[in-house]
Enzyme design. Structure first.
Site, PDB file in Angstrom:
ATOM      1  N   GLU A 142     -47.975 -34.725 -65.351  1.00  0.00           N
ATOM      2  CA  GLU A 142     -46.957 -33.917 -64.678  1.00  0.00           C
ATOM      3  C   GLU A 142     -47.522 -32.684 -63.983  1.00  0.00           C
ATOM      4  O   GLU A 142     -47.164 -31.550 -64.314  1.00  0.00           O
ATOM      5  CB  GLU A 142     -45.870 -33.507 -65.674  1.00  0.00           C
ATOM      6  N   GLU A 158     -44.459 -42.062 -69.447  1.00  0.00           N
ATOM      7  CA  GLU A 158     -43.728 -41.268 -70.451  1.00  0.00           C
ATOM      8  C   GLU A 158     -42.243 -41.570 -70.281  1.00  0.00           C
ATOM      9  O   GLU A 158     -41.721 -41.485 -69.167  1.00  0.00           O
ATOM     10  CB  GLU A 158     -44.015 -39.778 -70.247  1.00  0.00           C
TER      11      GLU A 158
HETATM   12  C1  GAL Z   1     -42.367 -34.034 -70.496  1.00  0.00           C
HETATM   13  C2  GAL Z   1     -43.764 -33.520 -70.801  1.00  0.00           C
HETATM   14  C3  GAL Z   1     -44.031 -33.521 -72.295  1.00  0.00           C
HETATM   15  C4  GAL Z   1     -42.877 -32.919 -73.037  1.00  0.00           C
HETATM   16  C5  GAL Z   1     -41.624 -33.674 -72.696  1.00  0.00           C
HETATM   17  C6  GAL Z   1     -40.416 -33.217 -73.450  1.00  0.00           C
HETATM   18  O1  GAL Z   1     -41.967 -33.745 -69.222  1.00  0.00           O
HETATM   19  O2  GAL Z   1     -44.715 -34.330 -70.176  1.00  0.00           O
HETATM   20  O3  GAL Z   1     -45.190 -32.809 -72.566  1.00  0.00           O
HETATM   21  O4  GAL Z   1     -42.773 -31.588 -72.684  1.00  0.00           O
HETATM   22  O5  GAL Z   1     -41.389 -33.516 -71.319  1.00  0.00           O
HETATM   23  O6  GAL Z   1     -39.313 -33.937 -73.041  1.00  0.00           O
END
Ligand code: GAL
Length: 847
Positions: free
Chosen positions: A461, A537
């Protein structure tokens, strides 16, 4: 995920349903066996690599806090100008310095987990720990160790090697400044040979400064991974330079064996390299040699050879077969250095149409992202806990771990190699600056032989590099990808990207990762039919274990699969998406375990995240069983909530079942509420007017009941139960037993709502190293020998001493409040094992 036989599950202690599932043992005996075989191998291989000594440097350190802004409180370091003016002048790293008042401890050590919580919203992401430039008193730590260097080490090269420390490290040996490291995750090493007093006492001091963070999550502080002292001949193999690559041939596999030989001696050497390839039974299955080559003093040479293996045992998730290559460098007819490299033979292919295949067989990635901390120990996990955690994930059907957002500790990678868990291995800093590239290079060299790793990730990200700085982003990513390919031509490179996949960094990647945004992949796939795609993710579903209604006043979230932040998805939402598209390679749910920090959607007093499919201790939340139902093949059925809703008589309670059976019938106090068909990748639910007694789910397939599960209203707590994941552990000063603490009613049933305060006494050959209960709002100490149960559970981690014997653990009621409880006792046997070679601790030393 393969079916695992009932026998295997029983052996591992996993066939027991309900909350005690992991109480009995997470992967228990199965893992114990694997750990043992790894150890037996080590002893055998030690002889093969005899010219080299790789000594654990964890035991017998001293520790004290320094200071981030006041040099007078920081051993005087930086008080004036001259600290670095003359070599050899750092008094704290020399004889005569008095560290007798410093705390004695063994590594790994995370001091952040020992600190109290502070109500400071700036510290929210770090789990409200007082770390950072505004907390100078608790942000700098000093470690000191004395050690003998025998006369026999004359002429050898000696390096000190850190698997990782948090974060800015300065190392001194015998008063000399040796070097620095400025990131929290990559391993680093320094050749200290020139600074050593041979045949005498030596002093090493490490200043660790955690004032700066690397991420936005709990990162720990201190030397939280292992330290090693490596001694080699002056003609030696380069560190992390040896590799084995395999390529499938008609008959089996062709191995490319490579290494770097360095000559740090004073005369030229005629170096001859040889390799022995050994299978998991210890049999030599191939050998290779490279012609002798002259290497000038201070010179080095990259040397490769090849070997053929016929019908090799492939590495897979079902059968994680490993091989070892022992590489030896010889000169003057004498073995001068040797090293063992573990590797596996497998193919891992991402395809734009067919998703991912391991060894030519389609395998949907059923992944979880994970941070590295655990209850009780913070970021300083004993090795065994890595196996424990991989076991928890594996039993759910997870077949891949993303090491978000940093390179993992070697023991996690080894656990994955040995237990059959694939891995997306991620570096911390997405940059082509020297630090970013150095971190990346170290990660790849360190882990490129591990068969578990199927994919490198160069970051997560980086919004600016995806959009506003898209052009720079593409260049940075391209440089990183090129470096990965150069060091490891066998694996694809990607990163976790949130939106903006059509420009910037994504353009440089071999395969495209999507974070969240379920609306994007279909259109992207249509427009880019040749690009392989996966969910880097997903989810970020949030829930509190054992809680069945969301209550913002108490900072808890119901454990039904219904909660997610604006950007997230429930388990069912993301898996019905990824699980039904052949071209999607699969994805990585955020996260397998809760972790400290990021207490979304709440703040103080919540100190850890609620994203986990399991809590901080690895106790499964209910959604764990959603994944288990759809990620594993064998029949599975999980009924929730518990049935202890005193005071809610007549109120409607949602009752859910996660199952992969065809139909589920629900009974309340023996009366049927009817059956429901289980939707593919879905769940079934009823609304039930609460009445004390029991609920029962009966799952059937083809009209036959296959599994049933019952929840009963329990009585008041009267006794404590202690169970251990293993009843026998190694007396090696490192191994741990993971104990589950529960409170029982008079009929011996675990009370799922219990919150009793329990105290622990540990005697004999072991010590308590941490406690937890999975409550995201619990600010009790991780280190004191007491803990309250949270929704019926707590965890105690005890570590063995090096003396074989017994560890006696007693749990009894703590404090005056609450009902009387019959105490519980458990004995863990610690058995004699060959100790890993380590740097001897100096006892009764004079300061
Ligand atoms: C994502 C990020 C993670 C965590 C997650 C929580 O965007 O990559 O590290 O913060 O959100 O939802």
């Amino acid at each position: 995920m393969p079916d695992i036989s009932r026998r295997e599950l029983l052996v591992a202690g996993l066939a027991i349903s309900g909350t005690t599932l992991f109480a009995r043992s997470a992967w228990g005996a199965a893992v114990a066996h694997m750990t043992e075989s790894a150890q037996a191998e080590s002893a055998e291989f030690a002889a093969a690599i005899a010219p080299r000594e790789h000594l654990l440097f964890d035991f017998g350190w001293r520790f004290t806090f320094g200071h981030g802004s006041d040099p007078a409180e920081d051993l005087g370091f930086g008080y004036g100008q001259g600290d670095f003016a003359k070599t050899g002048d750092f008094k704290f790293a020399k004889a005569g310095f008095d560290d007798s008042k410093w705390r004695a401890l063994d590594l790994p050590h995370d001091w952040a987990v020992e600190l109290p919580f502070v109500h400071d919203d700036e510290q929210k992401s770090h789990g409200y720990k007082p770390l950072g430039r505004r907390y100078p008193e608790t942000s700098v730590g000093w470690y000191r160790r004395e050690f003998e260097v025998p006369a026999s080490d004359a002429g050898r090269r000696v390096s000190v090697e850190f698997d990782g420390a948090f974060r800015d490290v300065i190392i001194f040996v015998n008063g000399c400044f040796v070097g620095r490291n400025n990131n929290g995750y990559a391993p680093f090493r320094f050749d200290i040979s020139d600074f050593l007093a041979i045949g005498a006492r030596n002093y090493i001091v490490v200043r660790v400064d955690a004032s700066f963070g690397d991420g936005w999550f709990y990162e720990g502080a201190g030397i939280y991974r292992h330290v090693w002292l490596t001694k080699t001949d002056s003609l030696h193999l380069g560190s992390w330079e040896s590799f084995v690559r395999s390529e499938q041939t008609e008959k089996g596999a062709r191995l490319t064996l490579g290494t770097l030989v360095m000559n740090e001696g004073r005369r030229a050497e005629n170096a001859k390299l040889s390799w022995k390839v050994v299978d998991s039974a210890g049999k030599v299955v191939a050998t290779a040699e490279a012609p002798a080559q002259s290497i000038a003093p201070d010179g080095s040479a990259s040397i490769t050879a090849s070997a053929e293996l016929s019908s090799p045992a492939m590495w897979s998730v079902e059968e994680p077969n490993l091989y070892s290559a022992i590489v030896t460098v010889e000169s003057d007819g004498k073995a001068r250095d040797a090293e063992r490299v573990n590797f596996g033979i497998r193919t891992a292919v991402f395809d734009a149409e067919k998703g991912f295949a391991l060894n030519g067989k389609a395998m949907k990635i059923q992944g979880t992202c994970n941070h590295q901390d655990h209850a009780g120990v913070g970021a300083a996990l004993p090795d065994r806990l890595q196996w424990y955690r991989v076991g928890v994930l594996r039993a759910m059907g997870c077949n891949s771990i993303r090491t978000s957002h940093n390179m993992p500790t070697p023991e996690l990678v080894e656990a994955c190699d040995r237990m059959g868990m694939t891995m997306m291995c991620e570096t911390r800093q997405m940059s082509s600056n020297p630090e970013g590239l150095a971190q990346l290079e170290t990660m790849i060299k360190r882990y490129r032989n591990s068969p578990s790793i199927i994919l490198w990730s160069v970051g997560n990200e980086e919004f600016l590099l995806q959009d506003e700085m898209a052009e720079e982003g593409e260049k940075i990513a391209a440089t990183m990808v090129a470096r990965c390919h150069e060091l490891d031509p066998t694996r694809v490179v990607s990163a976790a990207v949130n939106g903006g996949n059509r420009k910037g960094v994504s353009l440089a990647f071999d395969i495209v990762g999507f974070n969240y945004n379920l609306k994007l992949p279909d259109a992207y796939h249509k427009d880019n039919p040749k690009r392989a795609i996966y969910g880097s993710e997903t989810a970020s579903a949030i829930s509190t274990r054992g809680v069945y209604s969301t209550d913002p006043l108490r900072n808890v979230l119901s454990a039904y699969d219904t909660n997610q932040p604006g950007w997230g998805e429930t388990a069912e939402d993301w898996w019905t998406f990824y699980g039904t598209r052949e071209w999607e390679a699969g994805g990585y749910a955020w996260t397998g375990f809760d972790y400290r920090g990021e207490p979304t959607p709440y703040g103080w007093p919540s100190i850890n995240s609620q994203f986990g499919i399991s809590d901080m201790c690895g106790f499964p939340k209910d959604t764990y069983y959603y994944y288990k139902a759809w990620w594993r093949n064998e029949p599975s059925l999980h009924l929730f909530p518990h049935w202890n809703f005193e005071g809610k008589e007549g109120e409607e309670i949602p009752v859910w079942v996660h199952s992969n059976l065809e139909e589920v019938e629900l009974l309340v106090n023996g009366r049927s509420l009817g059956s429901q068909k289980v939707p593919h990748l879905g769940h079934v639910e009823w609304k039930v007017k609460y009445e004390a007694g029991s609920i029962e789910a009966r799952g059937s397939r083809g009209g036959k009941v296959v599994l049933t599960e019952k929840r009963e209203t329990t009585g008041a707590t009267v006794a404590i139960r202690l169970t251990a994941d293993r009843s026998e552990i190694n007396a090696d000063g490192e191994d741990v037993a993971v104990l589950t603490v529960e409170a029982l009613d008079k009929d011996g049933r675990a009370v799922p709502t219990a919150s009793n305060h329990i105290g622990f006494k540990v005697a004999g050959e072991g010590a308590l190293i941490g406690v937890g209960n999975g409550d995201p709002n619990c600010q009790e100490s991780d280190k004191e020998p007491k803990r309250s149960l949270f929704n019926g559970l707590a965890q105690v981690i005890v570590k063995a001493s090096k003396v074989p014997g017994e560890i006696h653990i007693e749990a009894s009621k703590e404090g005056w409040d609450g009902p009387e409880l019959t105490p519980a006792k458990i004995v863990i046997t610690t058995k004699k094992v060959e100790l890993r070679p380590s740097v001897p601790v100096i006892r009764n030393r004079q300061s």
